[in-house]
Design an enzyme around this catalytic site. Structure first.
Site, PDB file in Angstrom:
ATOM      1  CG  HIS A 199      -1.294  -7.048   4.225  1.00 58.16           C
ATOM      2  ND1 HIS A 199      -0.717  -6.189   5.108  1.00 58.16           N
ATOM      3  CD2 HIS A 199      -1.973  -6.033   3.544  1.00 58.16           C
ATOM      4  CE1 HIS A 199      -0.993  -4.991   5.221  1.00 58.16           C
ATOM      5  NE2 HIS A 199      -1.631  -4.654   4.044  1.00 58.16           N
ATOM      6  CG  ASP A 235      -0.218  -3.384   1.233  1.00 52.38           C
ATOM      7  OD1 ASP A 235      -1.356  -3.546   1.372  1.00 52.38           O
ATOM      8  OD2 ASP A 235       0.812  -2.575   1.731  1.00 52.38           O
ATOM      9  CG  ASP A 236      -2.194  -1.922  -2.283  1.00 55.54           C
ATOM     10  OD1 ASP A 236      -3.427  -2.181  -2.136  1.00 55.54           O
ATOM     11  OD2 ASP A 236      -1.438  -1.606  -1.331  1.00 55.54           O
ATOM     12  CG  HIS A 282      -3.720  -1.690   7.256  1.00 56.07           C
ATOM     13  ND1 HIS A 282      -4.371  -2.633   6.864  1.00 56.07           N
ATOM     14  CD2 HIS A 282      -2.870  -1.712   6.055  1.00 56.07           C
ATOM     15  CE1 HIS A 282      -4.375  -3.034   5.604  1.00 56.07           C
ATOM     16  NE2 HIS A 282      -3.339  -2.596   5.144  1.00 56.07           N
ATOM     17  CG  HIS A 324      -5.274  -3.569   0.161  1.00 55.08           C
ATOM     18  ND1 HIS A 324      -6.078  -3.143   1.513  1.00 55.08           N
ATOM     19  CD2 HIS A 324      -4.102  -3.893   0.966  1.00 55.08           C
ATOM     20  CE1 HIS A 324      -5.363  -2.873   2.343  1.00 55.08           C
ATOM     21  NE2 HIS A 324      -4.116  -3.392   2.339  1.00 55.08           N
ATOM     22  CD  GLU A 373       1.537   0.933   5.317  1.00 51.89           C
ATOM     23  OE1 GLU A 373       0.117   1.193   5.630  1.00 51.89           O
ATOM     24  OE2 GLU A 373       1.786   0.968   4.075  1.00 51.89           O
TER      25      GLU A 373
HETATM   26  N1  HPA Z   1      -2.137   0.886   3.864  1.00 52.70           N
HETATM   27  C1  HPA Z   1      -3.157   1.382   4.238  1.00 52.70           C
HETATM   28  N2  HPA Z   1      -4.489   1.277   3.395  1.00 52.70           N
HETATM   29  C2  HPA Z   1      -3.933   0.691   2.289  1.00 52.70           C
HETATM   30  C3  HPA Z   1      -2.924   0.223   1.870  1.00 52.70           C
HETATM   31  C4  HPA Z   1      -1.702   0.319   2.607  1.00 52.70           C
HETATM   32  O1  HPA Z   1      -0.705  -0.271   2.432  1.00 52.70           O
HETATM   33  N3  HPA Z   1      -3.066  -0.503   0.745  1.00 52.70           N
HETATM   34  C5  HPA Z   1      -4.305  -0.329   0.283  1.00 52.70           C
HETATM   35  N4  HPA Z   1      -5.006   0.433   1.349  1.00 52.70           N
HETATM   36 ZN    ZN Z   2      -2.581  -3.072   3.382  1.00 48.42          ZN
END
Ligand code: HPA
Ligand code: ZN
Length: 353
Positions: free
Chosen positions: A31, A292-293, A211, A33, A214
């Site tokens: 996971h 994630d990012d 996703h 991006h 969250e």
């Molecule tokens: N959630 C949803 N969309 C996203 C995320 C995330 O954590 N990171 C990049 N796009």
């Molecule tokens: Zn994500």
């Protein structure tokens, strides 16, 4: 095969030894991006190269804007950052910088999300996006032996028709990605909105993930499972609000790709100390740890492991082993690769003094 591993002895050596092991153990990242790996320094370099004006005077001012209150407040900054990506070489450079960091974190396999609509909506050809990323994946395998695969994500704040159009545009490059996912603003955009395009992706033999849970409720996790028929849930941390759902996820071994630093930065949990990763593992869920990012959330996958274990002292060597083993099980890699990585994981743990 864990019989030769003495988890208690590893734990007895203390937190510094465990942190070292967390860094050294082989792992899969499932996971991340790729647009979320764009570091401020590279944003400024690409802005200059492509003559794209930026709203910030420098790297420090940009980094200072990374104070998020929820998912949407992050996405606004994240989509703006991606605006510097124009050409195939830009996508290559971004992904390559990620793979260098991933290899340094002992990531042996990465399944990397990309958001084509973020770029095609600005007039960037999808070919530049996919071919640039694909070349970086090939080089990661050649140079690091890191197996790197791409997952095409649909932006859920856009329509299902737009997702269909994106899938069609991507089909000439079908061999360059292994699956589809669903990301962007979760609330108000339930999985059911994308039922038909996910059915089409499954017909094409693509893996499917989404996703869910969250910021969205457990009902979105159920929708992703039942309607989209996903193989993994990205995040999924809100499943604990529905015990029957937790039981189903555990029984069916549906993996959750958990991202602890992301969850704290986006205020899903107030602190790492309050993260529910231990509860997810105790419930027998196939949880994994991911970044994630990472350019926006303060760390790559090893930072996620080390900081989470430091904040939650009930997590020990057995959990570390379990999370890495889960990452291989949850991946879409060939079974022979999974067995090889799992054996290497056991070797690393068994060799601990
Ligand atoms: N959630 C949803 N969309 C996203 C995320 C995330 O954590 N990171 C990049 N796009
Ligand atoms: Zn994500």
């Amino acid at each position: 095969m864990t019989t030769a591993i003495d988890f208690d002895r590893i734990d007895a050596r203390g937190p510094a030894a465990l942190a070292s092991l967390l860094r050294r153990m082989p792992k899969a990242e499932l996971h991340v991006h790729v647009e979320g790996t764009l570091e401020p320094e590279l944003i400024f370099r690409l802005a200059e190269r492509n003559r794209v004006p930026l709203a910030y005077p420098g790297v420090e001012a940009l980094r200072a804007a990374y104070a998020f209150t929820d998912l949407q407040s992050f996405l606004d900054v994240y989509y703006a950052g991606a605006g510097v990506l124009r050409h195939e070489a830009d996508f290559f450079d971004m992904a390559w910088a990620y793979f260098e960091r991933a290899a340094a974190d002992n990531v042996v396999h990465a399944e990397v999300f990309f958001d084509p609509q973020t770029h095609t909506e600005r007039g960037v050809p999808i070919e530049a996006v996919i071919v640039g990323l694909h070349h970086a994946c090939q080089r990661a395998h050649q140079e690091f032996g890191l197996s790197a695969k791409l997952i095409l994500c649909f932006l859920r704040h856009l329509s299902e028709d737009a997702a269909f159009a994106t899938l069609e545009q991507a089909l000439p490059y079908r061999d360059h990605f292994i699956g589809v996912g669903l990301d962007s603003s979760e609330r108000g955009h339930p999985p059911e909105k994308f039922a038909r395009v996910f059915a089409r992706a499954r017909e094409l033999g693509l893996h499917v993930v989404a996703h869910a849970g969250e910021e969205g409720p457990p009902a979105y996790i159920r929708g992703a499972l039942v309607v989209l028929r996903v193989e993994r849930i990205d995040h999924g941390v809100r499943c604990v609000e529905d015990p029957a759902l937790v039981e189903r996820l555990a029984r069916e071994r549906v993996p959750l790709t958990v991202c602890p630093l992301s969850n704290v930065k986006l205020c899903v949990f107030p602190s790492l100390e309050r993260h529910n990763l231990p509860a997810l593992l105790d419930a027998g869920l196939v949880a994994t740890v991911n970044s994630d990012d990472p350019a926006y959330f303060g760390g790559y996958v090893n930072d996620n492991f080390v900081q989470t274990f430091a904040a939650l002292p009930q997590l020990g060597a057995r959990h570390a082993w379990q999370l890495a083993a889960n990452s291989f099980e949850a991946s879409f890699a060939p079974e022979a690769d999974k067995r090889r990585w799992a054996a290497e994981l056991d070797r690393v743990f068994a060799a601990e003094p």
